[in-house]
Design a protein around this motif. Sequence first.
Motif, PDB file in Angstrom:
ATOM      1  N   ALA A 136     -10.881 -15.156   9.085  1.00 23.26           N
ATOM      2  CA  ALA A 136      -9.998 -14.817   8.244  1.00 23.26           C
ATOM      3  C   ALA A 136      -9.636 -15.886   7.212  1.00 23.26           C
ATOM      4  CB  ALA A 136      -8.541 -14.380   8.742  1.00 23.26           C
ATOM      5  N   TYR A 137      -9.533 -15.617   5.777  1.00 24.39           N
ATOM      6  CA  TYR A 137      -9.565 -16.579   4.885  1.00 24.39           C
ATOM      7  C   TYR A 137      -7.986 -16.866   4.296  1.00 24.39           C
ATOM      8  CZ  TYR A 137     -11.490 -19.227   0.645  1.00 24.39           C
ATOM      9  OH  TYR A 137     -11.816 -20.164  -0.266  1.00 24.39           O
ATOM     10  N   GLU A 138      -7.094 -15.676   4.567  1.00 27.93           N
ATOM     11  CA  GLU A 138      -5.998 -15.461   3.856  1.00 27.93           C
ATOM     12  C   GLU A 138      -4.591 -16.139   4.842  1.00 27.93           C
ATOM     13  OE1 GLU A 138      -5.690 -12.545   7.005  1.00 27.93           O
ATOM     14  OE2 GLU A 138      -7.301 -12.690   5.395  1.00 27.93           O
ATOM     15  N   LYS A 139      -3.739 -16.664   3.938  1.00 29.59           N
ATOM     16  CA  LYS A 139      -2.536 -16.814   4.579  1.00 29.59           C
ATOM     17  C   LYS A 139      -1.885 -15.788   5.270  1.00 29.59           C
ATOM     18  CE  LYS A 139      -1.451 -21.005   1.913  1.00 29.59           C
ATOM     19  NZ  LYS A 139      -0.421 -21.722   0.972  1.00 29.59           N
ATOM     20  N   THR A 140      -1.284 -15.772   6.470  1.00 26.89           N
ATOM     21  CA  THR A 140      -0.577 -14.605   7.002  1.00 26.89           C
ATOM     22  C   THR A 140       0.666 -14.481   6.144  1.00 26.89           C
ATOM     23  OG1 THR A 140       0.244 -13.900   9.043  1.00 26.89           O
ATOM     24  CG2 THR A 140       0.824 -16.066   8.750  1.00 26.89           C
ATOM     25  N   GLY A 141       1.072 -13.077   6.138  1.00 30.51           N
ATOM     26  CA  GLY A 141       2.351 -12.498   5.674  1.00 30.51           C
ATOM     27  C   GLY A 141       2.234 -12.558   4.165  1.00 30.51           C
ATOM     28  N   TYR A 142       3.563 -12.590   3.558  1.00 28.34           N
ATOM     29  CA  TYR A 142       3.586 -12.567   2.139  1.00 28.34           C
ATOM     30  C   TYR A 142       5.173 -12.910   1.818  1.00 28.34           C
ATOM     31  CZ  TYR A 142       5.198  -7.827   3.341  1.00 28.34           C
ATOM     32  OH  TYR A 142       5.814  -6.512   3.884  1.00 28.34           O
ATOM     33  N   ASP A 143       5.469 -12.998   0.544  1.00 24.81           N
ATOM     34  CA  ASP A 143       6.667 -13.727   0.188  1.00 24.81           C
ATOM     35  C   ASP A 143       7.516 -12.414   0.063  1.00 24.81           C
ATOM     36  OD1 ASP A 143       9.120 -14.434  -1.039  1.00 24.81           O
ATOM     37  OD2 ASP A 143       7.810 -15.023  -2.839  1.00 24.81           O
ATOM     38  N   THR A 144       8.573 -12.147   1.005  1.00 24.88           N
ATOM     39  CA  THR A 144       9.505 -10.846   1.256  1.00 24.88           C
ATOM     40  C   THR A 144      10.559 -11.014   0.196  1.00 24.88           C
ATOM     41  OG1 THR A 144      10.898 -11.995   2.888  1.00 24.88           O
ATOM     42  CG2 THR A 144       9.100 -10.666   3.640  1.00 24.88           C
ATOM     43  N   SER A 145      10.707 -12.178  -0.737  1.00 27.84           N
ATOM     44  CA  SER A 145      11.756 -12.017  -1.750  1.00 27.84           C
ATOM     45  C   SER A 145      11.344 -11.358  -3.045  1.00 27.84           C
ATOM     46  CB  SER A 145      12.137 -13.570  -2.050  1.00 27.84           C
ATOM     47  OG  SER A 145      11.028 -14.253  -2.789  1.00 27.84           O
ATOM     48  N   SER A 146      10.004 -11.094  -2.756  1.00 29.73           N
ATOM     49  CA  SER A 146       9.491 -10.276  -3.999  1.00 29.73           C
ATOM     50  C   SER A 146       8.568  -9.029  -3.447  1.00 29.73           C
ATOM     51  CB  SER A 146       8.439 -11.338  -4.942  1.00 29.73           C
ATOM     52  OG  SER A 146       7.672 -10.535  -5.723  1.00 29.73           O
ATOM     53  N   THR A 147       8.315  -8.003  -4.442  1.00 25.19           N
ATOM     54  CA  THR A 147       7.471  -6.783  -4.189  1.00 25.19           C
ATOM     55  C   THR A 147       6.047  -7.119  -4.584  1.00 25.19           C
ATOM     56  OG1 THR A 147       7.928  -5.842  -6.288  1.00 25.19           O
ATOM     57  CG2 THR A 147       9.433  -5.442  -4.375  1.00 25.19           C
ATOM     58  N   LYS A 148       5.637  -8.349  -5.074  1.00 21.35           N
ATOM     59  CA  LYS A 148       4.224  -8.713  -5.718  1.00 21.35           C
ATOM     60  C   LYS A 148       3.425  -8.630  -4.565  1.00 21.35           C
ATOM     61  CE  LYS A 148       5.818 -10.530  -9.890  1.00 21.35           C
ATOM     62  NZ  LYS A 148       5.898 -11.978 -10.897  1.00 21.35           N
ATOM     63  N   ARG A 149       3.627  -9.251  -3.543  1.00 15.36           N
ATOM     64  CA  ARG A 149       2.765  -9.729  -2.325  1.00 15.36           C
ATOM     65  C   ARG A 149       1.406 -10.193  -2.756  1.00 15.36           C
ATOM     66  NH1 ARG A 149       3.298  -4.587   2.076  1.00 15.36           N
ATOM     67  NH2 ARG A 149       5.564  -4.114   1.488  1.00 15.36           N
ATOM     68  N   LEU A 150       1.684 -11.221  -3.584  1.00 11.44           N
ATOM     69  CA  LEU A 150       0.231 -11.985  -4.110  1.00 11.44           C
ATOM     70  C   LEU A 150      -0.339 -12.615  -2.959  1.00 11.44           C
ATOM     71  CD1 LEU A 150       2.033 -13.766  -7.105  1.00 11.44           C
ATOM     72  CD2 LEU A 150       0.557 -11.966  -7.194  1.00 11.44           C
ATOM     73  N   PRO A 151      -1.826 -12.533  -3.211  1.00 10.06           N
ATOM     74  CA  PRO A 151      -2.826 -12.954  -2.371  1.00 10.06           C
ATOM     75  C   PRO A 151      -2.731 -14.577  -2.058  1.00 10.06           C
ATOM     76  CG  PRO A 151      -3.988 -12.320  -4.219  1.00 10.06           C
ATOM     77  CD  PRO A 151      -2.570 -11.937  -4.470  1.00 10.06           C
ATOM     78  N   ASP A 152      -3.129 -15.156  -1.196  1.00  9.46           N
ATOM     79  CA  ASP A 152      -3.170 -16.636  -1.240  1.00  9.46           C
ATOM     80  C   ASP A 152      -4.248 -17.080  -0.026  1.00  9.46           C
ATOM     81  OD1 ASP A 152      -2.580 -19.166  -1.727  1.00  9.46           O
ATOM     82  OD2 ASP A 152      -0.617 -19.381  -0.955  1.00  9.46           O
ATOM     83  N   CYS A 153      -4.947 -17.990  -0.274  1.00  9.53           N
ATOM     84  CA  CYS A 153      -6.024 -18.530   0.597  1.00  9.53           C
ATOM     85  C   CYS A 153      -5.546 -19.529   1.297  1.00  9.53           C
ATOM     86  CB  CYS A 153      -7.236 -18.877  -0.040  1.00  9.53           C
ATOM     87  SG  CYS A 153      -8.470 -17.893  -1.090  1.00  9.53           S
ATOM     88  N   LEU A 154      -6.155 -19.579   2.605  1.00 16.91           N
ATOM     89  CA  LEU A 154      -5.552 -20.659   3.477  1.00 16.91           C
ATOM     90  C   LEU A 154      -6.084 -22.195   2.710  1.00 16.91           C
ATOM     91  CD1 LEU A 154      -6.960 -19.527   6.829  1.00 16.91           C
ATOM     92  CD2 LEU A 154      -4.441 -20.309   6.396  1.00 16.91           C
ATOM     93  N   ASN A 155      -5.063 -23.298   2.446  1.00 17.41           N
ATOM     94  CA  ASN A 155      -5.357 -24.224   1.606  1.00 17.41           C
ATOM     95  C   ASN A 155      -6.669 -25.335   2.208  1.00 17.41           C
ATOM     96  OD1 ASN A 155      -3.086 -23.573   0.487  1.00 17.41           O
ATOM     97  ND2 ASN A 155      -1.581 -25.133   1.496  1.00 17.41           N
ATOM     98  N   LEU A 156      -6.750 -25.388   3.466  1.00 15.64           N
ATOM     99  CA  LEU A 156      -7.948 -26.379   3.967  1.00 15.64           C
ATOM    100  C   LEU A 156      -9.137 -25.517   3.981  1.00 15.64           C
ATOM    101  CD1 LEU A 156      -5.743 -28.607   6.486  1.00 15.64           C
ATOM    102  CD2 LEU A 156      -6.223 -28.866   3.692  1.00 15.64           C
ATOM    103  N   TRP A 157      -9.230 -24.338   3.573  1.00  9.68           N
ATOM    104  CA  TRP A 157     -10.446 -23.469   3.952  1.00  9.68           C
ATOM    105  C   TRP A 157     -11.188 -22.970   2.767  1.00  9.68           C
ATOM    106  CZ3 TRP A 157     -12.638 -23.392   8.387  1.00  9.68           C
ATOM    107  CH2 TRP A 157     -11.987 -24.063   9.623  1.00  9.68           C
ATOM    108  N   SER A 158     -12.591 -22.804   2.722  1.00  5.82           N
ATOM    109  CA  SER A 158     -13.276 -22.158   1.669  1.00  5.82           C
ATOM    110  C   SER A 158     -14.210 -21.109   2.393  1.00  5.82           C
ATOM    111  CB  SER A 158     -14.057 -23.237   1.004  1.00  5.82           C
ATOM    112  OG  SER A 158     -14.882 -23.914   1.656  1.00  5.82           O
ATOM    113  N   ALA A 159     -15.084 -20.472   1.368  1.00  8.25           N
ATOM    114  CA  ALA A 159     -15.975 -19.868   2.343  1.00  8.25           C
ATOM    115  C   ALA A 159     -17.273 -20.730   2.965  1.00  8.25           C
ATOM    116  CB  ALA A 159     -16.867 -18.873   1.031  1.00  8.25           C
ATOM    117  N   LYS A 160     -17.462 -21.742   2.103  1.00 11.47           N
ATOM    118  CA  LYS A 160     -18.306 -22.801   2.760  1.00 11.47           C
ATOM    119  C   LYS A 160     -17.962 -23.194   3.862  1.00 11.47           C
ATOM    120  CE  LYS A 160     -20.477 -25.961   0.039  1.00 11.47           C
ATOM    121  NZ  LYS A 160     -21.881 -25.611   0.270  1.00 11.47           N
TER     122      LYS A 160
END
Length: 326
Positions: free
Chosen positions: A90-114
């Motif tokens: 998995a490449y995404e951070k778990t969960g989402y910001d519950t203070s907003s309905t936007k649920r913006l995507p976010d990658c794990l900071n220390l990871w890349s596809a490479k």
Amino acid sequence: MVLTEQKRNYLEKLSTKEGVISALAFDQRGALKRLMAQYQDTEPTVAQMEELKVLVAEELTPFASSMLLDPEYGLPATKVLDAEAGLLLAYEKTGYDTSSTKRLPDCLNLWSAKRIKEQGADAVKFLLYYDVDSAEELNQEKQAYIERIGSECAAEEIPFFLEILAYDETIADAGSVEYAKVKPRKVIEAMKVFSDPRFNIDVLKVEVPVNVKYVEGFGDGEIVHSREEAAAFFKEQEAATKLPYIYLSAGVSAKLFQETLVFAHEAGANFNGVLCGRATWAGSVEAYIKNGEEAAREWLRTEGRRNIEELNQVLDQVATSWKERI
């Protein structure tokens, strides 16, 4: 859909010899913490989470074509997979910001596809929350984000699995009757959006288009959809994409998930496998917390193995090869 030879080889590794993806999902992080916390008074430790993932990988990957893990707690488990099993990370951070309905995507900071590829993964998985009825600017932002990941994966020639979790910004409870009424359109239209070649997606990981507990003959409460209506939604979902697609289990019981797959097949859905999580391994959590490693292994060797083998038997009858879509 066209695959490079390298991507095809990776997909072969993730699949059965029949071309069906029979994958075990254990990339849960926040959800796993909450599940473990039900059985102990203290916050689950990193060591506990890592060990349980290792136990599940050791005991169940001999019966799965591949396993999905996360780089935060799942790396030790990647070292003990069955030799024949493929690996998704998995490449995404778990969960989402519950203070907003936007649920913006976010990658794990220390990871890349490479970096995911360098860990021995055969595919990159990313989870996206998507409401087709959100503001156009918000959805364009999410689409641009997925384009970036798709371009990364294309450059590395590693398959990109996009997991789409549909939602409605105005409905807080995804298990409600209110959401069940709008879910089919939300799921199907999102699939249409991300089937565009611009995203470089190789496999869609999707929800079934209905909440089956509100379908006639499945649940024991209110009926939102007749069996005929539900079948029509599965057929519409099949027509929504030319990409290979697999179903997620969404935390339902093993038996209900199996019944849903049979229903999907009968309705005309030519899905290409599953990424099944809690429906397979959830019961091991209580055994592990209350009675330790050996109790968890015993549960996995009996109930867990039964869950995955019964699922495999169903898939043998109802899933089709992703190679038919290439």
